[in-house]
Enzyme design. Structure first.
Site, PDB file in Angstrom:
ATOM      1  N   ASP A 114      69.366 -26.224 110.353  1.00  0.00           N
ATOM      2  CA  ASP A 114      70.196 -25.348 109.526  1.00  0.00           C
ATOM      3  C   ASP A 114      69.616 -25.205 108.122  1.00  0.00           C
ATOM      4  O   ASP A 114      70.142 -24.461 107.294  1.00  0.00           O
ATOM      5  CB  ASP A 114      71.662 -25.801 109.512  1.00  0.00           C
ATOM      6  CG  ASP A 114      71.841 -27.205 108.957  1.00  0.00           C
ATOM      7  OD1 ASP A 114      70.842 -27.835 108.568  1.00  0.00           O
ATOM      8  OD2 ASP A 114      72.998 -27.669 108.917  1.00  0.00           O
ATOM      9  N   SER A 115      68.482 -25.875 107.863  1.00  0.00           N
ATOM     10  CA  SER A 115      67.735 -25.605 106.623  1.00  0.00           C
ATOM     11  C   SER A 115      67.342 -24.131 106.580  1.00  0.00           C
ATOM     12  O   SER A 115      66.968 -23.615 105.525  1.00  0.00           O
ATOM     13  CB  SER A 115      66.490 -26.493 106.537  1.00  0.00           C
ATOM     14  OG  SER A 115      65.729 -26.407 107.720  1.00  0.00           O
ATOM     15  N   ASP A 158      70.198 -27.607 115.607  1.00  0.00           N
ATOM     16  CA  ASP A 158      71.211 -28.199 114.732  1.00  0.00           C
ATOM     17  C   ASP A 158      72.607 -27.693 115.049  1.00  0.00           C
ATOM     18  O   ASP A 158      72.808 -26.490 115.223  1.00  0.00           O
ATOM     19  CB  ASP A 158      70.909 -27.801 113.276  1.00  0.00           C
ATOM     20  CG  ASP A 158      70.543 -28.971 112.407  1.00  0.00           C
ATOM     21  OD1 ASP A 158      70.841 -30.124 112.781  1.00  0.00           O
ATOM     22  OD2 ASP A 158      69.937 -28.725 111.339  1.00  0.00           O
ATOM     23  N   GLU A 166      67.257 -39.385 106.835  1.00  0.00           N
ATOM     24  CA  GLU A 166      66.701 -38.579 105.740  1.00  0.00           C
ATOM     25  C   GLU A 166      66.936 -39.273 104.404  1.00  0.00           C
ATOM     26  O   GLU A 166      68.075 -39.698 104.089  1.00  0.00           O
ATOM     27  CB  GLU A 166      67.382 -37.200 105.756  1.00  0.00           C
ATOM     28  CG  GLU A 166      66.934 -36.303 104.602  1.00  0.00           C
ATOM     29  CD  GLU A 166      67.292 -34.834 104.773  1.00  0.00           C
ATOM     30  OE1 GLU A 166      67.847 -34.452 105.831  1.00  0.00           O
ATOM     31  OE2 GLU A 166      67.009 -34.071 103.836  1.00  0.00           O
TER      32      GLU A 166
HETATM   33  O1  KIV Z   1      67.857 -28.633 108.933  1.00  0.00           O
HETATM   34  C1  KIV Z   1      66.848 -29.319 108.732  1.00  0.00           C
HETATM   35  O2  KIV Z   1      65.757 -28.813 108.471  1.00  0.00           O
HETATM   36  C2  KIV Z   1      66.955 -30.774 108.804  1.00  0.00           C
HETATM   37  C3  KIV Z   1      65.731 -31.560 108.439  1.00  0.00           C
HETATM   38  C4  KIV Z   1      65.582 -31.623 106.983  1.00  0.00           C
HETATM   39  C5  KIV Z   1      65.732 -32.903 109.070  1.00  0.00           C
HETATM   40  O3  KIV Z   1      67.990 -31.283 109.121  1.00  0.00           O
END
Ligand code: KIV
Length: 263
Positions: A44-45, A83, A180
């Site tokens: 979800d980044s 995610d 993280e």
């Molecule tokens: O959404 C994402 O990219 C993440 C990573 C930073 C582990 O959760």
């Protein structure tokens, strides 16, 4: 070779490391897959690096499904982890429904951010044949409760809570634990406490796998980055070379170096 959860467990058993990147589209999936990256996270980044937001909160289940389909279309070997977005698992039913959609879009595993309260959802997902990764430490969906994107588990009590949570969620059925931004020493303790493969980001070298946001390892956009980010375009000739070099450094233990870790 097609990467499965068993393949990751076998790597752990042989003390072999693996690499993971976030991946949001078919072209990056093709390039990263060819570089041998073992695990893709449709993270979800994408709310920040693709949609341009300042947090991951606006990302929806439909957004993750859209990007999971794109990634799955060109992935031959990597294991695809998708995610669960913010509030996607606000109830057991909502979490199951969202997981079904993500798996049907092409995910091989669901990643859940949270705490020990995830145990019932994990148990039910496992009974339905859905593999689970739990994300602990800095959980970006909780940015407002955490008062910012900050390293976690920095004192004895919070480190203990993190380790106990991981143990509880592994007992509930979690297949992978992603941590993280926690001190490297805490990850070292976690490594002794659980059997599941550990993927780290800003969590030090005592992990089975490392993950970076794909754009971060390409050094884009220019500007200040988190301590754990390494720009592989400084040494590589091209994007494919940067992913290959990143993977090489992860599997040989060259990345992360001490300057990428939290104390
Ligand atoms: O959404 C994402 O990219 C993440 C990573 C930073 C582990 O959760």
């Amino acid at each position: 070779m097609k990467i499965t959860i068993d393949a990751l467990r076998q790597k752990k058993a042989k003390n072999e490391k693996f690499a993971s990147v976030t991946c949001y589209d078919s072209t990056f999936a093709q390039v990263s897959d060819a570089a041998g990256i073992e695990v893709f996270l449709v993270g979800d980044s994408l709310g920040m690096v693709i949609q341009g937001g300042n947090s991951t909160l606006p990302v929806t289940v439909e957004d993750i499904c859209y990007h999971t389909k794109a990634v799955a279309s060109q992935t031959k070997n990597a294991l695809i982890m998708s995610d669960m977005p913010f509030m996607g698992a606000r109830t057991l039913e909502a979490g199951l429904d969202a997981s079904m959609k993500l798996m049907q879009a092409g995910a091989h595993m669901i990643k859940l951010e949270g705490d020990a309260s995830l145990a019932p959802l994990i148990k039910t997902l496992k009974s339905q044949g859905v593999p689970v990764c739990v994300h602990l430490g800095l959980t970006p969906q909780a940015v407002h409760s955490l008062s910012g994107f900050k390293a976690q588990a920095k004192d004895k009590d919070s480190a203990q809570v993190l380790i106990e949570t991981a143990v509880t969620l592994e007992q509930a059925g979690a297949d992978i634990v992603l941590v993280e931004c926690i001190p490297a020493a805490v990850t070292k303790e976690l490594y002794k406490a659980i059997k599941a493969p550990i993927i780290g980001i800003g969590a030090g070298p005592d992990c089975d796998g490392q993950i970076l946001v794909g754009y971060d390892l390409l050094g884009i956009p220019a500007g200040p980055k988190a301590r754990f980010v390494k720009n592989y375009m400084r040494e590589a000739q091209d994007i494919a070379g940067a992913f290959t070099l990143y993977r090489d450094e992860v599997i040989t233990g060259k990345y992360p170096a001490p300057e990428h870790c939290f104390k």
